[in-house]
Design an enzyme around this catalytic site. Structure first.
Site, PDB file in Angstrom:
ATOM      1  N   LYS A 149      -4.751   7.190 -10.266  1.00 42.19           N
ATOM      2  CA  LYS A 149      -3.435   7.249  -9.597  1.00 42.19           C
ATOM      3  C   LYS A 149      -2.826   8.491  -9.939  1.00 42.19           C
ATOM      4  O   LYS A 149      -3.230   9.499 -10.533  1.00 42.19           O
ATOM      5  CB  LYS A 149      -2.652   6.005 -10.306  1.00 42.19           C
ATOM      6  CG  LYS A 149      -3.060   4.846 -10.098  1.00 42.19           C
ATOM      7  CD  LYS A 149      -3.629   4.217  -8.960  1.00 42.19           C
ATOM      8  CE  LYS A 149      -4.551   3.002  -8.859  1.00 42.19           C
ATOM      9  NZ  LYS A 149      -3.539   1.736  -9.035  1.00 42.19           N
TER      10      LYS A 149
HETATM   11  C1  LIG Z   1      -3.843   0.270  -8.955  1.00 44.92           C
HETATM   12  C2  LIG Z   1      -3.180  -0.576  -8.038  1.00 44.92           C
HETATM   13  C3  LIG Z   1      -2.421  -1.866  -8.558  1.00 44.92           C
HETATM   14  C4  LIG Z   1      -2.851  -2.369 -10.148  1.00 44.92           C
HETATM   15  O1  LIG Z   1      -2.598  -1.588 -11.196  1.00 44.92           O
HETATM   16  P1  LIG Z   1      -3.270  -1.810 -12.558  1.00 44.92           P
HETATM   17  O2  LIG Z   1      -2.678  -0.602 -13.283  1.00 44.92           O
HETATM   18  O3  LIG Z   1      -4.670  -1.222 -12.296  1.00 44.92           O
HETATM   19  O4  LIG Z   1      -3.156  -3.195 -12.824  1.00 44.92           O
HETATM   20  C5  LIG Z   1      -1.787  -2.712  -7.816  1.00 44.92           C
HETATM   21  N1  LIG Z   1      -1.457  -2.538  -6.531  1.00 44.92           N
HETATM   22  C6  LIG Z   1      -2.195  -1.312  -5.700  1.00 44.92           C
HETATM   23  C7  LIG Z   1      -1.895  -0.996  -4.441  1.00 44.92           C
HETATM   24  C8  LIG Z   1      -3.023  -0.365  -6.691  1.00 44.92           C
HETATM   25  O5  LIG Z   1      -3.492   0.574  -6.164  1.00 44.92           O
END
Ligand SMILES: *Cc1c(COP(=O)(O)O)cnc(C)c1O
Length: 395
Positions: A181
């Site tokens: 991210k």
């Molecule tokens: C990465 C992501 C999540 C979940 O996040 P985690 O930290 O991996 O639990 C939820 N929604 C979207 C759209 C994501 O890209």
């Protein structure tokens, strides 16, 4: 290994602050956590930020905060990671899928309106690829029907709509700090809101439903505490918060870098017949978590599988985002979802590819991605077009 679709950036300052946190008195829920929360609140233009241990926990806490329970319906797009819809089910609610817009793959406000029933309690908007949704429309719909508007902004930290930062566009906004991210804490998540009551509920929820945390009791010199709600242990450690605070400072610069890479790709691919980038709405600043290329059904004789395999062979580790959530066996067997529910999403799923997109991409790597895409699609372009949109069969 080829060029990945996403990758974290860690520098020596990040490493130093983590070591300092390890030498401090607080390894969890200490001064770094508080400072990290305050910094994210300021960054997103909101009053309250609540850190948790991952983005899915953040979505779960948001569902809890707005009171989702058995029998409640929550509208979500299927073009997302399963965690978005899973969080509804964790609270005993039912996810109701609303289709996306063809050109952006963002949830369609009209599709949302069509899915509202007397049981609807909330709408989750997903800022797919890093592009903020049409929050102006979504806020109107939510207000008219008395629904909570939750932004799954796991892709869009650092983006904005009409100059308003992501975080300030919905009632509650959820971020993930997974390594792919915009910034990372290894694993981590955050919810921001202007509603003090919702923030208090989420703070309890991440700490077993207990009204005070260990640090508060230490400072007050007391041992007594009360558990007034069922909660989880969704705490983020101070070690991670220290890393988060250091990473956050670099987000604006990283987003600018992602936008520059995106414009390089846009320019290189705008002339391709066989594929097109997704559209970017003029009123947003796109955070480009993903750069998505979409094959054109009418002029690309190759299937996505063939293009995918060819690019992987050339060392470009493309990905597919996403399998429509209700295609997963769990959703089919538990809820009886069947293909055909959201045709725009299902069609897009056949044609999307995520190209490498992260701040540390080198000039050479960007050029390699561009050349590989041009050669791959150029080769398929050279195949005589078959009538009626027929495609080369894939295994
Ligand atoms: C990465 C992501 C999540 C979940 O996040 P985690 O930290 O991996 O639990 C939820 N929604 C979207 C759209 C994501 O890209």
């Amino acid at each position: 290994m080829g060029i990945p679709y996403g990758r974290h950036s860690i520098d020596e300052i990040d490493i130093r602050v983590v070591i300092e946190a390890l030498r401090s008195d607080w390894l969890t829920t200490g001064p770094q956590l508080e400072a990290f929360e305050q910094a994210v609140a300021v960054f997103t233009g909101t009053a309250h930020a609540v850190a948790v241990n991952n983005g899915t926990a953040a979505l779960h806490a948001a569902m809890h905060a707005v009171g989702i329970g058995p029998g409640d319906e929550v509208i979500v797009p299927p073009m997302t990671f399963a965690g978005t819809a899973n969080a509804v089910i964790m609270q005993g609610g039912r996810p109701v899928f609303a289709d996306v817009e063809r050109d952006t793959l963002l949830i369609s406000p009209d599709a949302v309106k069509d899915r509202i029933t007397p049981r609807t309690k909330a709408i989750v908007a997903v800022d797919y690829a890093g592009q903020p949704c049409d929050y102006e429309q979504l806020r109107l719909i939510a207000a008219r029907h008395g629904l909570a508007l939750i932004a799954d902004a796991c892709h869009s930290l650092g983006g904005s709509e009409r100059g308003q930062p992501v975080g300030s566009l919905a009632d509650l906004t959820v971020f993930s700090f997974h390594p792919v991210k915009a910034m990372t804490t290894g694993e981590g998540g955050m919810i921001v809101t202007n509603d003090a009551q919702l923030a208090t509920r989420m703070r309890r929820f991440r700490n077993h439903g207990i009204t005070t945390d260990h640090r508060q009791r230490t400072e007050q010199g007391t041992w007594y505490y009360e558990m007034i709600d069922l909660g989880w242990n969704y705490r983020l450690s101070d070690i991670q918060a220290a890393l988060g605070l250091s990473q956050l400072r670099k987000v604006p610069e990283w987003i600018r870098r992602r936008q520059i890479i995106a414009s390089r790709y846009d320019e290189a691919f705008s002339g391709l017949g066989a594929a097109k980038p997704l559209s970017c709405r003029p009123e947003v600043s796109h955070a480009y978590h993903l750069y998505v290329l979409r094959l054109d059904r009418d002029s690309c004789p190759a299937s996505r599988c063939e293009v995918f395999a060819s690019l992987r062979r050339m060392g470009v580790d493309v990905q597919v985002h996403y399998i429509p959530v209700y295609f997963h066996p769990y959703y089919r067997s538990q809820f009886g979802f069947r293909p055909g529910l959201c045709p725009v999403t299902e069609e897009a799923y056949q044609d999307v590819l995520s190209l490498p997109m992260f701040p540390a991409l080198t000039e050479q790597q960007i050029q390699h991605v561009i050349t590989s895409v041009q050669q791959t699609l150029g080769a398929f372009d050279a195949v005589p077009a078959l009538s009626g949109g027929t495609r080369i069969a894939t295994p």
